[in-house]
Design a protein around this motif. Structure first.
Motif, PDB file in Angstrom:
ATOM      1  N   SER A  12     -45.955 135.432  14.626  1.00  0.00           N
ATOM      2  CA  SER A  12     -46.012 136.811  15.106  1.00  0.00           C
ATOM      3  C   SER A  12     -47.209 137.029  16.014  1.00  0.00           C
ATOM      4  CB  SER A  12     -46.067 137.786  13.922  1.00  0.00           C
ATOM      5  OG  SER A  12     -44.931 137.654  13.109  1.00  0.00           O
ATOM      6  N   LEU A  13     -48.369 136.521  15.621  1.00  0.00           N
ATOM      7  CA  LEU A  13     -49.559 136.693  16.441  1.00  0.00           C
ATOM      8  C   LEU A  13     -49.410 135.996  17.789  1.00  0.00           C
ATOM      9  CD1 LEU A  13     -52.468 136.280  13.840  1.00  0.00           C
ATOM     10  CD2 LEU A  13     -51.684 138.391  14.943  1.00  0.00           C
ATOM     11  N   SER A  14     -48.817 134.808  17.783  1.00  0.00           N
ATOM     12  CA  SER A  14     -48.617 134.063  19.029  1.00  0.00           C
ATOM     13  C   SER A  14     -47.696 134.817  19.988  1.00  0.00           C
ATOM     14  CB  SER A  14     -48.027 132.680  18.713  1.00  0.00           C
ATOM     15  OG  SER A  14     -47.766 131.959  19.899  1.00  0.00           O
ATOM     16  N   SER A  15     -46.607 135.371  19.473  1.00  0.00           N
ATOM     17  CA  SER A  15     -45.654 136.103  20.311  1.00  0.00           C
ATOM     18  C   SER A  15     -46.237 137.429  20.781  1.00  0.00           C
ATOM     19  CB  SER A  15     -44.354 136.342  19.540  1.00  0.00           C
ATOM     20  OG  SER A  15     -43.750 135.122  19.167  1.00  0.00           O
ATOM     21  N   LEU A  16     -46.893 138.153  19.871  1.00  0.00           N
ATOM     22  CA  LEU A  16     -47.465 139.452  20.231  1.00  0.00           C
ATOM     23  C   LEU A  16     -48.613 139.301  21.225  1.00  0.00           C
ATOM     24  CD1 LEU A  16     -47.406 141.087  16.691  1.00  0.00           C
ATOM     25  CD2 LEU A  16     -46.097 141.862  18.690  1.00  0.00           C
ATOM     26  N   GLN A  17     -49.323 138.191  21.146  1.00  0.00           N
ATOM     27  CA  GLN A  17     -50.377 137.920  22.129  1.00  0.00           C
ATOM     28  C   GLN A  17     -49.824 137.952  23.547  1.00  0.00           C
ATOM     29  OE1 GLN A  17     -51.517 133.805  22.879  1.00  0.00           O
ATOM     30  NE2 GLN A  17     -53.652 134.337  22.452  1.00  0.00           N
ATOM     31  N   GLN A  18     -48.684 137.318  23.753  1.00  0.00           N
ATOM     32  CA  GLN A  18     -48.107 137.242  25.097  1.00  0.00           C
ATOM     33  C   GLN A  18     -47.316 138.496  25.462  1.00  0.00           C
ATOM     34  OE1 GLN A  18     -49.089 134.999  27.152  1.00  0.00           O
ATOM     35  NE2 GLN A  18     -50.261 133.994  25.540  1.00  0.00           N
ATOM     36  N   LEU A  19     -46.768 139.184  24.464  1.00  0.00           N
ATOM     37  CA  LEU A  19     -46.065 140.441  24.743  1.00  0.00           C
ATOM     38  C   LEU A  19     -47.032 141.551  25.154  1.00  0.00           C
ATOM     39  CD1 LEU A  19     -43.411 140.405  21.879  1.00  0.00           C
ATOM     40  CD2 LEU A  19     -42.946 140.294  24.339  1.00  0.00           C
ATOM     41  N   SER A  20     -48.334 141.285  25.036  1.00  0.00           N
ATOM     42  CA  SER A  20     -49.328 142.236  25.528  1.00  0.00           C
ATOM     43  C   SER A  20     -49.278 142.367  27.045  1.00  0.00           C
ATOM     44  CB  SER A  20     -50.738 141.788  25.107  1.00  0.00           C
ATOM     45  OG  SER A  20     -51.122 140.621  25.830  1.00  0.00           O
ATOM     46  N   GLY A  21     -48.679 141.368  27.716  1.00  0.00           N
ATOM     47  CA  GLY A  21     -48.598 141.385  29.175  1.00  0.00           C
ATOM     48  C   GLY A  21     -49.718 140.627  29.857  1.00  0.00           C
ATOM     49  N   ILE A  22     -50.547 139.909  29.088  1.00  0.00           N
ATOM     50  CA  ILE A  22     -51.713 139.243  29.661  1.00  0.00           C
ATOM     51  C   ILE A  22     -51.333 138.206  30.709  1.00  0.00           C
ATOM     52  CG2 ILE A  22     -51.769 137.538  27.784  1.00  0.00           C
ATOM     53  CD1 ILE A  22     -54.799 139.031  29.718  1.00  0.00           C
ATOM     54  N   SER A  23     -50.259 137.463  30.477  1.00  0.00           N
ATOM     55  CA  SER A  23     -49.900 136.414  31.433  1.00  0.00           C
ATOM     56  C   SER A  23     -49.509 136.996  32.782  1.00  0.00           C
ATOM     57  CB  SER A  23     -48.760 135.546  30.869  1.00  0.00           C
ATOM     58  OG  SER A  23     -47.647 136.333  30.517  1.00  0.00           O
ATOM     59  N   ALA A  24     -48.815 138.129  32.788  1.00  0.00           N
ATOM     60  CA  ALA A  24     -48.450 138.779  34.049  1.00  0.00           C
ATOM     61  C   ALA A  24     -49.689 139.326  34.751  1.00  0.00           C
ATOM     62  CB  ALA A  24     -47.450 139.904  33.793  1.00  0.00           C
ATOM     63  N   VAL A  25     -50.594 139.912  33.984  1.00  0.00           N
ATOM     64  CA  VAL A  25     -51.826 140.462  34.570  1.00  0.00           C
ATOM     65  C   VAL A  25     -52.648 139.362  35.221  1.00  0.00           C
ATOM     66  CG1 VAL A  25     -54.048 141.528  34.017  1.00  0.00           C
ATOM     67  CG2 VAL A  25     -51.946 142.460  33.047  1.00  0.00           C
TER      68      VAL A  25
END
Length: 447
Positions: free
Chosen positions: A250-263
């Motif tokens: 969950s933490l791994s998925s939610l980390q990326q669903l934050s949008g950080i990679s797009a930013v």
């Protein structure tokens, strides 16, 4: 603390630095590859929107592919040789970028960079967690975020101002430095030796790391033996492992669903559309510098305030910053005049990057390395890592499509909603692991 542990950790973190340059590499490079000037663009013609999306996301396909063999190798041939091997794809990718004149070679280079990127985030935290005492384990684990953040910053401050060739040649020196320093100075993990019944080499490794041999080996043997008596399948069915795996996934998925990679991938594009008074390049540098400076907070706070506290602060900051950023872009899309607050996107992304970097940036990897038993650690960490990189690919590949379909403001609100979900998840389900041994953590998860 033995200074050799610090030296080895710093050497290992050079690989984390190298890996994170691949995340922001696309921000200045896409701008160059969009140019009509053949002196700037080695491809000779501007790339299309579809090619931009592949340049921005191809490394995540490499990440999903690379995470499986290297997670396996770390258990079979050792943590140290696996980390050394991981430097090679990075080196190859930067050399390809430096001399490529074909878009397909850029795709291939991005793929290679991703192959190393994903596995470093699995193997390096595991290695550091296994060479540290419990009292300072959190600080050293989170220290990699400082190096990774400097890796994020490098493309912002170098990429816009030098040629594609020179930029990538400079980046190629980073994996070379890692290979030399880590290769000569780092011992193998004592956990790896104990797991393979080589007590002599385990004691030698512990002596190099300045740890009490008898106490440390006894603790390692107890932790490994408590899981060795069970086969992997039976271990996977235990309550503590199921809970730990759900938390890590969950933490791994939610980390990326934050949008950080797009930013990180499209920083300059986001600022260009935001209409800031600063240039897109200057705005990206501001965000990169703040990201780097904020990374020093994690190592200082993680063993004082704890993992859970920092995750709660992180998710809260991301919710607020992206909610406001969504309002800004929503009003801009509706043709409101926002010249008086054109600085707002910079402030929001600065707050977003600060709060991300003190919690949801480094801590999912840290917590994963702490809550999974040794005999299934790499297997489950590989699955959680794969899920995270899959989400990264989807977010980055379809970020511009979401902007076109939903609107840029609505896209940031979508990320805001995921961060609100992350906040609730941390409050309800994530245990505090500060200062606890691996065995103590497993007992908490068993309740």
């Amino acid at each position: 603390m033995n200074m050799h542990v610090w030296l080895v950790t710093i050497a290992g973190n050079i690989l984390a630095l190298t890996g994170d340059t691949t995340l922001t590499w696309s921000s200045p490079m896409i701008t160059k590859l969009q140019s009509n000037d053949t002196n700037v663009n080695p491809l000779g013609q501007p790339i299309t929107d579809d090619e931009i999306s592949w340049i921005g996301s191809m490394q995540y396909i490499g990440a999903m592919v690379g995470i499986f063999p290297f997670g396996y190798l770390a258990d079979k041939i050792g943590r140290k040789p696996t980390l050394l091997i991981l430097a090679v794809p990075h080196l190859a990718s930067f050399l390809i970028f430096a001399f490529a004149h074909d878009i397909n070679l850029f795709y291939f280079g991005r793929f290679l960079g991703g192959v190393s990127l994903s596995s470093v985030y699995i193997v390096l935290p595991m290695y550091i967690a296994e060479i540290c005492e419990d009292s300072y384990r959190g600080m050293l684990l989170v220290s990699y975020s400082t190096f990774a953040s400097f890796g994020d910053l490098l493309p912002y401050i170098l990429g816009p101002y030098i040629s594609v060739k020179l930029f990538n040649v400079i980046l190629a020196t980073l994996p070379l430095i890692f290979l030399v320093v880590f290769g000569f100075k780092a011992p193998e993990s004592p956990y790896y030796y104990v797991k393979n019944d080589d007590s002599y080499k385990a004691e030698k490794s512990l002596k190099t790391l300045g740890l009490n041999n008898k106490i440390a080996i006894h603790s390692i043997e107890n932790e490994i033996e408590s899981n060795r008596t069970k086969n992997v399948f039976n271990t996977l069915k235990t309550k503590n492992v199921i809970k730990g795996f759900i938390i890590a996934l969950s933490l791994s998925s939610l980390q990326q669903l934050s949008g950080i990679s797009a930013v990180l991938s499209y920083t300059e594009i986001i600022f260009r559309s935001g209409g800031s008074n600063f240039s897109a390049e200057e705005s990206a540098i501001i965000v990169g510098v703040v990201l780097f400076l904020a990374s020093f907070c994690g190592p200082l706070l993680v063993d004082r305030k704890g993992r859970k506290f920092l995750l709660i602060c992180s998710a809260s900051g991301m919710v607020v910053s992206q909610a406001i950023l969504g309002v800004y872009f929503y009003l801009k899309d509706k043709k409101y005049t926002l010249d008086s607050v054109s600085w707002l996107p910079i402030i929001c992304l600065v707050v977003f990057t600060i709060t991300f970097n003190i919690g949801f940036g480094p801590l999912p990897f840290t917590i994963t390395s702490e809550i999974l038993p040794s005999n299934v650690k790499f297997f489950l960490a590989t699955i959680t890592g794969f899920s995270g990189w899959l989400v990264s690919f989807l977010v980055t590949k379809f970020f511009n499509d979401l902007n076109n379909y939903l609107g840029q403001g609505e896209t940031f609100w979508l990320f805001c909603g995921f961060n609100a979900l992350a906040l609730l998840f941390v409050v309800k389900f994530v245990p505090e692991t500060k200062g606890l041994s691996f065995q103590e953590i497993q007992r908490i998860l068993s309740k």
